[in-house]
Design an enzyme around this catalytic site. Structure first.
Site, PDB file in Angstrom:
ATOM      1  N   SER A 143     -82.466  -4.129  56.596  1.00  0.00           N
ATOM      2  CA  SER A 143     -82.672  -3.815  58.012  1.00  0.00           C
ATOM      3  C   SER A 143     -84.171  -3.750  58.275  1.00  0.00           C
ATOM      4  O   SER A 143     -84.965  -3.553  57.346  1.00  0.00           O
ATOM      5  CB  SER A 143     -82.056  -2.442  58.316  1.00  0.00           C
ATOM      6  OG  SER A 143     -82.482  -1.981  59.577  1.00  0.00           O
ATOM      7  N   TYR A 156     -79.663   6.211  56.288  1.00  0.00           N
ATOM      8  CA  TYR A 156     -79.553   4.771  56.563  1.00  0.00           C
ATOM      9  C   TYR A 156     -80.860   4.053  56.230  1.00  0.00           C
ATOM     10  O   TYR A 156     -80.892   3.080  55.490  1.00  0.00           O
ATOM     11  CB  TYR A 156     -79.202   4.557  58.043  1.00  0.00           C
ATOM     12  CG  TYR A 156     -79.061   3.093  58.412  1.00  0.00           C
ATOM     13  CD1 TYR A 156     -77.967   2.349  57.976  1.00  0.00           C
ATOM     14  CD2 TYR A 156     -80.029   2.445  59.189  1.00  0.00           C
ATOM     15  CE1 TYR A 156     -77.842   1.003  58.300  1.00  0.00           C
ATOM     16  CE2 TYR A 156     -79.902   1.110  59.523  1.00  0.00           C
ATOM     17  CZ  TYR A 156     -78.811   0.395  59.074  1.00  0.00           C
ATOM     18  OH  TYR A 156     -78.681  -0.936  59.388  1.00  0.00           O
ATOM     19  N   LYS A 160     -81.697   1.349  53.132  1.00  0.00           N
ATOM     20  CA  LYS A 160     -82.103  -0.035  53.389  1.00  0.00           C
ATOM     21  C   LYS A 160     -83.435  -0.345  52.695  1.00  0.00           C
ATOM     22  O   LYS A 160     -83.690  -1.485  52.315  1.00  0.00           O
ATOM     23  CB  LYS A 160     -82.179  -0.292  54.896  1.00  0.00           C
ATOM     24  CG  LYS A 160     -80.812  -0.230  55.579  1.00  0.00           C
ATOM     25  CD  LYS A 160     -79.848  -1.275  55.027  1.00  0.00           C
ATOM     26  CE  LYS A 160     -78.562  -1.377  55.807  1.00  0.00           C
ATOM     27  NZ  LYS A 160     -77.656  -2.423  55.288  1.00  0.00           N
TER      28      LYS A 160
HETATM   29  P1  NAI Z   1     -70.368  -4.172  62.044  1.00  0.00           P
HETATM   30  O1  NAI Z   1     -69.892  -2.749  62.039  1.00  0.00           O
HETATM   31  O2  NAI Z   1     -70.105  -5.008  63.248  1.00  0.00           O
HETATM   32  O3  NAI Z   1     -69.864  -4.927  60.748  1.00  0.00           O
HETATM   33  C1  NAI Z   1     -69.864  -4.315  59.491  1.00  0.00           C
HETATM   34  C2  NAI Z   1     -68.618  -4.720  58.723  1.00  0.00           C
HETATM   35  O4  NAI Z   1     -68.674  -4.086  57.440  1.00  0.00           O
HETATM   36  C3  NAI Z   1     -67.328  -4.242  59.407  1.00  0.00           C
HETATM   37  O5  NAI Z   1     -66.395  -5.312  59.489  1.00  0.00           O
HETATM   38  C4  NAI Z   1     -66.809  -3.148  58.487  1.00  0.00           C
HETATM   39  O6  NAI Z   1     -65.394  -3.057  58.449  1.00  0.00           O
HETATM   40  C5  NAI Z   1     -67.388  -3.585  57.146  1.00  0.00           C
HETATM   41  N1  NAI Z   1     -67.466  -2.466  56.202  1.00  0.00           N
HETATM   42  C6  NAI Z   1     -67.851  -1.200  56.453  1.00  0.00           C
HETATM   43  N2  NAI Z   1     -67.722  -0.448  55.346  1.00  0.00           N
HETATM   44  C7  NAI Z   1     -67.251  -1.265  54.379  1.00  0.00           C
HETATM   45  C8  NAI Z   1     -66.905  -1.079  53.016  1.00  0.00           C
HETATM   46  N3  NAI Z   1     -67.006   0.127  52.432  1.00  0.00           N
HETATM   47  N4  NAI Z   1     -66.445  -2.131  52.312  1.00  0.00           N
HETATM   48  C9  NAI Z   1     -66.309  -3.344  52.904  1.00  0.00           C
HETATM   49  N5  NAI Z   1     -66.610  -3.582  54.196  1.00  0.00           N
HETATM   50  C10 NAI Z   1     -67.077  -2.550  54.923  1.00  0.00           C
HETATM   51  O7  NAI Z   1     -71.956  -4.049  61.789  1.00  0.00           O
HETATM   52  P2  NAI Z   1     -73.109  -5.132  61.618  1.00  0.00           P
HETATM   53  O8  NAI Z   1     -74.163  -4.733  62.550  1.00  0.00           O
HETATM   54  O9  NAI Z   1     -72.591  -6.499  61.620  1.00  0.00           O
HETATM   55  O10 NAI Z   1     -73.604  -4.744  60.151  1.00  0.00           O
HETATM   56  C11 NAI Z   1     -73.750  -5.682  59.099  1.00  0.00           C
HETATM   57  C12 NAI Z   1     -74.984  -5.329  58.309  1.00  0.00           C
HETATM   58  O11 NAI Z   1     -76.146  -5.498  59.120  1.00  0.00           O
HETATM   59  C13 NAI Z   1     -75.032  -3.895  57.809  1.00  0.00           C
HETATM   60  O12 NAI Z   1     -75.502  -3.873  56.466  1.00  0.00           O
HETATM   61  C14 NAI Z   1     -76.026  -3.239  58.736  1.00  0.00           C
HETATM   62  O13 NAI Z   1     -76.652  -2.129  58.159  1.00  0.00           O
HETATM   63  C15 NAI Z   1     -76.994  -4.377  58.987  1.00  0.00           C
HETATM   64  N6  NAI Z   1     -77.839  -4.249  60.165  1.00  0.00           N
HETATM   65  C16 NAI Z   1     -77.309  -4.255  61.427  1.00  0.00           C
HETATM   66  C17 NAI Z   1     -78.139  -4.138  62.513  1.00  0.00           C
HETATM   67  C18 NAI Z   1     -77.627  -4.149  63.920  1.00  0.00           C
HETATM   68  O14 NAI Z   1     -78.430  -3.914  64.862  1.00  0.00           O
HETATM   69  N7  NAI Z   1     -76.370  -4.406  64.166  1.00  0.00           N
HETATM   70  C19 NAI Z   1     -79.600  -3.996  62.364  1.00  0.00           C
HETATM   71  C20 NAI Z   1     -80.038  -3.999  60.997  1.00  0.00           C
HETATM   72  C21 NAI Z   1     -79.189  -4.131  59.946  1.00  0.00           C
END
Ligand code: NAI
Length: 291
Positions: A143, A156, A160
Site C-alpha cells: 500500500s 494496517y 504493509k
Molecule cells: P476488497 O475488500 O475489495 O478485496 C479484498 C479481498 O480479499 C476480498 O474479496 C476478501 O474476501 C479477500 N480476503 C479478505 N481476507 C481474506 C483471507 N483471510 N483470505 C483470503 N481472502 C481474503 O479490498 P481491495 O481494496 O481490493 O484490497 C486488495 C488489496 O489491496 C489489499 O491487500 C489491500 O490492503 C490493498 N490496498 C487497497 C487499497 C484501496 O484503496 N482499496 C489501497 C492500498 C492497498
C-alpha cells in the site's frame, strides 16, 4: 503469444476489488487463473463472469492467514490449471486505529492476513516454481501507507511496511533468477475494503459495525482509482519486470520528505563506533571474516 499468455496464475483476494481487477487483466492477457479468496459465494460469481468472458479459471476457497490450508490450495489450483508460475499475494484487510486503541486480537488478525499470508504464499509456491524452473513472477500487494505511514492505521500501515520489506528481501534473494518480484503500493482504489474491514472487525471483536465510519471511508474510496485499471497496471509491470508499482504520483513529495529525514540523520551520525563489518560487506563486497 507473449508472456503471460498460457501461464497459470494464483491470485488471492480475487473475489473483489484489486484482486478481481488483476484476475480480469490476466485472463485478458491469455493466462489461466486460480481465483483464491475466503469468500466462496463471491468467488463463484466471479468465476462465472470470467468463464463467460472466455477465460480458463478455477476457484480455490482459502483463508490466506491459515498456513495449513496453503498446500492443499496450491495442489487444487495446479491440478486444475497446471503449474502455477505467477503468484499474486493480494488479499488484505484494513482496519484498526491508533496504537493505544488497537486490541492485540485485531493487530494479529491484520498481520496474519497482510503479512503472514504473503509469507505462506511464497513459501508454498516458490519451492515448486524453483524446482520446475522457467520464467515466473511473484507480486505482493502492499500500500502507499507502506511508504507513508498513516497515523490512526497503526496495524494496517505497519503490516504493509512489512510487505514492502518482505518483497525487497525476496527480490534480492531471487536476483539473477528467472523469478521476478513486484510490490504494488496503491493509493486510493475504489473497492469495498471498508465494508469487509468493518464486517470482519465486528465479528472478531463482537461489536456493532460502525456504519458512519464505513460510509465515510466509502465516500473517499469511491473517488479512488478503477481496480480494473490497477489490475492492468499490475500485469504490465510484471511483463516489464518492474519492482515498484505505484498508482498515483501525487504522493511523491511526501515520500521525498521522509527520505530527506533519513539523509539528515545519516549526515548527523558521527561514526563514533568505527567502520561497520556488515556495511563493509554490503557496500564494498568485502568479506568481514577474511580480516
Ligand atoms: P476488497 O475488500 O475489495 O478485496 C479484498 C479481498 O480479499 C476480498 O474479496 C476478501 O474476501 C479477500 N480476503 C479478505 N481476507 C481474506 C483471507 N483471510 N483470505 C483470503 N481472502 C481474503 O479490498 P481491495 O481494496 O481490493 O484490497 C486488495 C488489496 O489491496 C489489499 O491487500 C489491500 O490492503 C490493498 N490496498 C487497497 C487499497 C484501496 O484503496 N482499496 C489501497 C492500498 C492497498
Amino acid at each position: 503469444m507473449s508472456w503471460p499468455a498460457g501461464e497459470a496464475a494464483f491470485v488471492t483476494g480475487a473475489a473483489s476489488g484489486i484482486g478481481l481487477g488483476i484476475a480480469r487483466a490476466l485472463v485478458a492477457a491469455g493466462a489461466k487463473v486460480a481465483l483464491a479468496d475466503i469468500d466462496g459465494a463471491r468467488l463463484t460469481e466471479v468465476a462465472r463472469e470470467l468463464t463467460e468472458a472466455g477465460g480458463t479459471v478455477t476457484t480455490v476457497e482459502l483463508d490466506v492467514s491459515d498456513a495449513d490450508q496453503w498446500a492443499a490450495a496450491a495442489d487444487r489450483a495446479e491440478e486444475a490449471l497446471g503449474p502455477i508460475s505467477i503468484l499474486c499475494n493480494n488479499a488484505g484487510v484494513s482496519g484498526g486505529g491508533p496504537v493505544d486503541q488497537t486490541p492485540l486480537e485485531l493487530w494479529r488478525w491484520i498481520y496474519r492476513i497482510n503479512t503472514e499470508g504473503q509469507f505462506s504464499g511464497v513459501s508454498t509456491f516458490l519451492p515448486r516454481i524453483k524446482s520446475r524452473g522457467g520464467r515466473a513472477h511473484i507480486m505482493n500487494t502492499a500500500s502507499m501507507t507502506a511508504l507513508l505511514p498513516t497515523a490512526g492505521l497503526s496495524a494496517y500501515s505497519s503490516s504493509k511496511i512489512a510487505s514492502v520489506g518482505f518483497s525487497m528481501v525476496l527480490r534480492d534473494e531471487l536476483q539473477g533468477s528467472d523469478v521476478g518480484v513486484s510490490v504494488l503500493c496503491p493509493g486510493t482504489v475504489a473497492t469495498r475494503i471498508n465494508v469487509s474491514a468493518e464486517d470482519a472487525q465486528a465479528k472478531l471483536l463482537g461489536r456493532q459495525p460502525d456504519a458512519a465510519l464505513t460510509q465515510q471511508m466509502g465516500t473517499v474510496l469511491a473517488q479512488g482509482a478503477d481496480p480494473d485499471m490497477v489490475g492492468q497496471q499490475v500485469v504490465e509491470a510484471m511483463q516489464g519486470r518492474k519492482f515498484y508499482i505505484f498508482t498515483h504520483s501525487d504522493f511523491e513529495p511526501l515520500v521525498r520528505d521522509l527520505y530527506r529525514e533519513v539523509e539528515q540523520a545519516f549526515a548527523e551520525t558521527d561514526d563514533r563506533h568505527g567502520p561497520d563489518p556488515s556495511a563493509r560487506m554490503l557496500v564494498s563486497g568485502e568479506d568481514p571474516l577474511a580480516s
